[in-house]
Design a protein around this motif. Structure first.
Motif, short mmCIF file in Angstrom:
data_model
loop_
_atom_site.label_atom_id
_atom_site.label_comp_id
_atom_site.label_asym_id
_atom_site.label_seq_id
_atom_site.Cartn_x
_atom_site.Cartn_y
_atom_site.Cartn_z
N PHE A 145 -44.78 12.42 60.63
CA PHE A 145 -45.34 13.47 61.47
C PHE A 145 -44.25 14.13 62.31
CE2 PHE A 145 -47.21 14.96 65.48
CZ PHE A 145 -48.11 15.91 64.97
N LYS A 146 -43.33 13.33 62.84
CA LYS A 146 -42.24 13.89 63.65
C LYS A 146 -41.41 14.88 62.83
CE LYS A 146 -41.59 9.94 66.77
NZ LYS A 146 -40.65 8.87 67.19
N LYS A 147 -41.13 14.52 61.59
CA LYS A 147 -40.35 15.40 60.72
C LYS A 147 -41.11 16.69 60.42
CE LYS A 147 -37.77 11.69 58.40
NZ LYS A 147 -37.55 10.99 57.09
N ALA A 148 -42.38 16.54 60.09
CA ALA A 148 -43.18 17.73 59.76
C ALA A 148 -43.28 18.66 60.96
CB ALA A 148 -44.58 17.31 59.30
N LEU A 149 -43.49 18.11 62.14
CA LEU A 149 -43.61 18.93 63.34
C LEU A 149 -42.28 19.60 63.67
CD1 LEU A 149 -45.28 19.91 65.76
CD2 LEU A 149 -44.63 17.80 66.96
N LYS A 150 -41.17 18.85 63.54
CA LYS A 150 -39.85 19.41 63.85
C LYS A 150 -39.52 20.56 62.92
CE LYS A 150 -35.00 18.12 64.43
NZ LYS A 150 -34.01 17.00 64.38
N LYS A 151 -39.78 20.39 61.62
CA LYS A 151 -39.51 21.46 60.66
C LYS A 151 -40.33 22.70 60.98
CE LYS A 151 -38.08 18.63 56.70
NZ LYS A 151 -38.41 18.25 55.29
N PHE A 152 -41.57 22.47 61.36
CA PHE A 152 -42.44 23.59 61.69
C PHE A 152 -41.91 24.35 62.90
CE2 PHE A 152 -45.96 25.00 64.47
CZ PHE A 152 -46.40 26.08 63.73
N LEU A 153 -41.56 23.65 63.97
CA LEU A 153 -41.10 24.32 65.19
C LEU A 153 -39.75 25.00 64.98
CD1 LEU A 153 -42.13 21.67 67.89
CD2 LEU A 153 -43.27 23.82 67.33
N LEU A 154 -38.89 24.40 64.17
CA LEU A 154 -37.62 25.06 63.87
C LEU A 154 -37.85 26.34 63.07
CD1 LEU A 154 -35.36 21.99 62.94
CD2 LEU A 154 -35.14 23.48 64.95
N THR A 155 -38.80 26.30 62.14
CA THR A 155 -39.09 27.48 61.33
C THR A 155 -39.68 28.59 62.18
OG1 THR A 155 -39.51 26.03 59.43
CG2 THR A 155 -40.32 28.31 59.29
N VAL A 156 -40.49 28.22 63.17
CA VAL A 156 -41.08 29.23 64.06
C VAL A 156 -39.99 30.05 64.73
CG1 VAL A 156 -42.32 29.53 66.23
CG2 VAL A 156 -43.23 27.99 64.48
N ASN A 157 -38.89 29.41 65.14
CA ASN A 157 -37.84 30.08 65.89
C ASN A 157 -36.84 30.83 65.00
OD1 ASN A 157 -38.70 29.28 68.50
ND2 ASN A 157 -37.89 27.24 68.11
N ARG A 158 -37.03 30.76 63.69
CA ARG A 158 -36.17 31.49 62.77
C ARG A 158 -36.81 32.83 62.41
NH1 ARG A 158 -35.37 26.21 58.99
NH2 ARG A 158 -33.77 25.15 60.23
N PRO A 159 -36.00 33.83 62.20
CA PRO A 159 -36.56 35.14 61.84
C PRO A 159 -37.17 35.10 60.44
CG PRO A 159 -34.17 35.18 61.67
CD PRO A 159 -34.51 33.86 62.29
N GLY A 160 -38.07 36.02 60.22
CA GLY A 160 -38.71 36.11 58.91
C GLY A 160 -40.16 36.52 59.05
N VAL A 170 -49.27 23.81 56.21
CA VAL A 170 -49.93 22.95 55.23
C VAL A 170 -49.38 21.53 55.32
CG1 VAL A 170 -50.18 22.51 52.76
CG2 VAL A 170 -50.52 24.82 53.66
N SER A 171 -48.07 21.40 55.49
CA SER A 171 -47.44 20.08 55.60
C SER A 171 -47.96 19.32 56.82
CB SER A 171 -45.92 20.23 55.68
OG SER A 171 -45.30 18.97 55.86
#
Length: 856
Positions: A145-160, A170-171
């Motif tokens: 869960f920690k990994k899934a949450l971290k990836k999600f929050l990092l993706t939020v802060n990336r442009p796109g 989904v993850s």
């Protein structure tokens, strides 16, 4: 005797002696051919009079007429040729403005924790509940869960674009569901023991079949028995929908909605320019400072990425100052701008979510409510829809300390819900297989190699009052959020293979059941031989069953809570209690299937007489005459008998007078056929008069003979004309004020040759009917308009009056004209007998006169 003054603005001073209108004027005094009809017999002479309402004994707010219900269910059945039964799908532009009105007038706003308590059955004191705390502690500490949450929050802060967020959301769902399966197995005997939710990204090129064309949710949730079949899905197969945005502006803030206090807190409260943090508790169970924006993560995130909103709380098109249900030309223009059919057109996220919910609720047989989730960057909002309310939660921020906890509790609750709590009904045996058994659902829906939504419940069995029926194709389905969302399905009685129709709808429990009204009418007809004729013209409903809201259901909890909750700003929301009503009736035929002008005329005359009989004898006012409700039955010899069908919205006059029984906060009508008085944007308490139904009947006649034609193509058929007239009456971008003005102009400004030229070649025998009744209605409206325009005198007239008084020319001033018009009949112009004057003959030949009491 003194002289009285009649004031007419911008007219010379008139000195007139006015006498009251004669009370002895007769409807028979308008040139009625006495070779056609004799004077009405005793007991029939009095004009129909709607009693004045007395609502003092009614504890709930009610409308005793057609209010300005301008929501999605209003656009119910404008014209048979525009129904999905023939065209396949509705377009988004047909419904977005109506959906937005539902959002404006039926949405409540509450804290996320209270939402989860009501909808997901999360314990009210979950922070003290050992099982909840154990689940939260296990999952938040787990590396997956920690990994899934971290990836999600990092993706939020990336442009796109928002698409980058789909797989990570989904993850998150999948990870929590997997860990729950490991740590908290469902108890033995749980009705979801073999059904597991699976979330997946929806392929945008694979549009999900539904009532509205071109809808494609971002993330879909299915039971795992369906999840391996990602192609050819329909909204009826989806259990849950997740919409994703990347704007920081997508979530509703509830500024203009009734807001429910939770632990004394208003959900609108803000911290550092952002939405209020939910009153919540960290994993340890101690009070969280998130509600005050006190967490380090909350402060840092708030400072680094401040959310801003327009001053008027712009939530797409639904925020800021509320748009009146029937407003001005500017509102119509804004509608047209919003109603583009371009799939790339940006529509506010609240409307998008409501579209998906409408897809669910339009399957009234299968769905009691719909639950959705809306993500915007790292925040999400929960939304609940049923046919009486739209409930929206405050935002939950996954970047704060308490956000992941609430996300876990939400998924935990979603996973534990029974199919019924997820909104799935099982009133039709095996109907759940539409969501749980892919092979079964596909087998029934596929015809000639392609899926057909009309076969959603094909060959399913249902038992009503110990009689079994086999369902066939869907005949009619009414899309809608708030309202009845009626669905009519063809059926065959298994014992004798006779054809019937089964109607499923969700009326308010305060409305008189249709079967009771029909049975009341039939009892009168069967009790007296002189009324027996009408039995050929009354609907024959053979069975009816109500399925009430279960006291332990999500709907019951929502209803009981909303009606007792404490609201901010003194606002209140009244939840209308509804039931699922299942009615079995004989199969009738639509008037649009007839190709003989004489038979069509006979049906109209039958409807006129039967409608009058219903009003005079059992004291029932239909109140919803429209194209889809003018039906007929036919005997073996080919004779047709008109039947005014669908008494769902009819009223007993006694209950109109007392304010009990058939009342509702809103009414779903068919605007093109409604009397334009009832579409007055400034008066929602107008009484529904007998003449209003006569006006509706005339509109049905006009729409039939002007928009349709009888043509010959390998046999005669009735078809919608290539360029039908009166398209503006069916324009969903028009406000009700616009439609009222359009109808008024039809009578008061349109030239006779223009009206006559619109009658189709195949309906020329109706020329006299249309033109004569049009003139009658126009004369009545014109007379009323003349009276209404005799306004209070201007200052110039006041001066002249003063001079006249001083000179002794008048005895007393009269500040209002004595000339009046009877509103019940528009001065005797709009009456049953006035209509009979023209509708008893077609092309000079008599039609069958059914009612012996009226004689010929």
């Amino acid at each position: 005797m003194g002289l009285h003054l009649l004031y007419l603005p911008r007219q010379p001073l008139l000195l007139l002696t006015m006498s009251p209108p004669s009370s002895e004027s007769s409807e028979m005094g308008y040139g009625l051919d006495k070779n056609i009809l004799e004077s009405p017999p005793p007991g029939q002479q009095q004009l129909p009079q709607t009693p004045s309402p007395d609502i003092s004994s009614n504890p709930h707010p009610t409308f005793l007429t057609t209010p300005h219900g301008f929501g999605s269910a209003v656009r119910a059945s404008y014209d048979d040729d525009k129904e999905p039964a023939s065209s396949g799908l509705y377009q988004r532009k047909d419904y977005d403005t109506y959906i937005q009105n539902d959002l404006q007038n039926n949405r409540v706003f509450m804290h996320a924790e209270k939402f989860m308590e009501l909808v997901f059955r999360t314990p009210a004191d979950w922070e003290k509940d050992p099982s909840c705390l154990d689940v939260v502690k296990f999952i938040t500490a787990h590396n997956d869960f920690k990994k899934a949450l971290k990836k999600f929050l990092l993706t939020v802060n990336r442009p796109g674009t928002e698409h980058r967020l789909y797989p990570h959301i989904v993850s998150l769902y999948a990870t929590v569901l997997k860990l729950l399966d490991q740590h908290v197995p469902l108890p033995d005997g749980h009705d979801r023991q073999t059904l597991k939710l699976a979330f997946s990204v929806n392929d945008p090129t694979e549009l999900v079949d539904g009532v509205i064309n071109h809808l494609s949710p971002d993330i879909k949730s299915l039971f795992d028995t369906f999840s391996v079949h990602d192609k050819e899905l329909s909204f009826s197969n989806l259990v849950h929908v997740v919409e994703v945005k990347d704007t920081d502006m997508a979530l509703c803030r509830g500024k203009n909605d009734p807001r429910i206090l939770h632990k004394g807190m208003d959900p609108l409260q803000k911290s550092r320019g952002r939405e209020a943090k939910q009153a919540s508790t960290p994993n340890s169970g101690q009070a969280s400072s998130a509600a005050a924006g006190g967490t380090k993560a909350g402060k840092a995130e708030s400072a680094s990425r401040k959310r801003t909103h327009p001053e008027d709380d712009a939530e797409g098109s639904n925020s800021g100052q509320k748009i009146p249900r029937q407003s001005n030309e500017a509102f119509s223009a804004s509608r047209k701008a919003q109603n583009s059919e371009d799939p790339k057109t940006q529509v506010d996220p609240q409307t998008q979510c409501a579209r998906y919910a409408m897809e669910h609720l339009s399957n009234v047989i299968l769905r009691s409510h719909s639950i959705l989730t809306l993500f915007d960057k790292d925040r999400f909002q929960l939304e609940y829809f049923d046919r009486s309310v739209i409930a929206v939660s405050t935002a939950v921020d996954l970047s704060t300390e308490n956000g992941p906890t609430l996300f876990i509790l939400m998924v935990y609750g979603l996973r534990s819900l029974s199919p019924e709590d997820l909104g799935l009904r099982n009133v039709v045996p095996d109907s759940l297989k539409v969501c749980t058994d892919y092979k079964s659902a596909s087998k029934h829906m596929v015809k000639n190699g392609s899926r057909d939504w009309r076969r959603l419940f094909y060959n399913r069995k249902i038992e009503i009052e110990n009689v079994q029926y086999t369902l066939k194709e869907i005949v009619f389905r009414q899309p809608g959020l708030i309202g009845r969302t009626t669905c009519v399905v063809a059926a065959i009685r298994r014992s004798d293979k006779k054809r019937f129709v089964v109607k499923f709808s969700c009326p308010t429990t305060t409305r008189v059941p249709e079967m009771r009204l029909i049975q009341t009418a039939r009892n009168y007809a069967e009790a007296d031989e002189k009324h027996a004729w009408v039995l050929n013209h009354l609907p024959d409903m053979i069975a009816s069953r109500d399925v009430d809201i279960d006291v332990n259901s999500v709907q019951a909890r929502m209803r009981d809570f909303l009606n007792k909750a404490e609201y901010a700003d003194g606002k209140k929301y009244y939840y209308e209690n509804r039931c699922l009503r299942i009615c079995v009736s004989e199969e009738l035929h639509a008037i649009t299937t007839l190709t003989s002008q004489r038979k069509i005329a006979q049906v109209f005359l039958d409807i006129l007489q039967t409608h009058k009989w219903l009003y005079d004898v059992p004291k029932i006012l239909h109140r919803d005459l429209s194209m889809s409700n003018i039906m007929f039955r036919q005997d073996d010899s080919g004779r047709v008998f008109g039947v005014p069908n669908d008494l769902d919205l009819a009223s007993l006059l006694s209950e109109l007078q007392s304010g009990s029984g058939s009342t509702s906060l809103r009414r779903t009508g068919t605007p093109p056929f409604m009397a334009f008085d009832l579409q007055d944007p400034h008066n929602s308490q107008l009484r529904h008069l007998y003449r209003h139904d006569l006006e509706s009947l005339f509109y049905v006649l006009v729409m039939l003979v002007c928009r349709h034609d009888i043509v010959y193509r390998n046999g005669y058929s009735q078809e919608l004309r290539a360029k039908p007239h009166f398209e503006e009456w069916f324009d969903s971008t028009k406000s009700w004020a616009d439609l009222k003005r359009t109808k008024s102009d039809f009578f008061l400004s349109t030239k006779a040759e223009t009206v006559r030229s619109r009658i189709a070649p195949g309906f020329q025998e109706f020329d006299e009917w249309v033109m004569s009744i049009w003139k009658k209605l126009g004369a009545g409206f014109s007379k009323r308009q003349q009276v209404e325009h005799q306004l209070a005198p201007s200052r110039a007239i006041d001066d002249r009056l003063y001079a006249a008084l001083k000179a002794g020319h008048v005895d007393e001033p009269v500040m209002e004209p004595k000339l009046t018009v009877d509103d019940e009949t528009l001065g005797g112009q709009v009456t049953y007998w006035a209509f009979c004057q023209y509708m008893t003959r077609l092309n000079g030949q008599m039609l069958e006169w059914r009612c012996p009491d009226l004689g010929l």
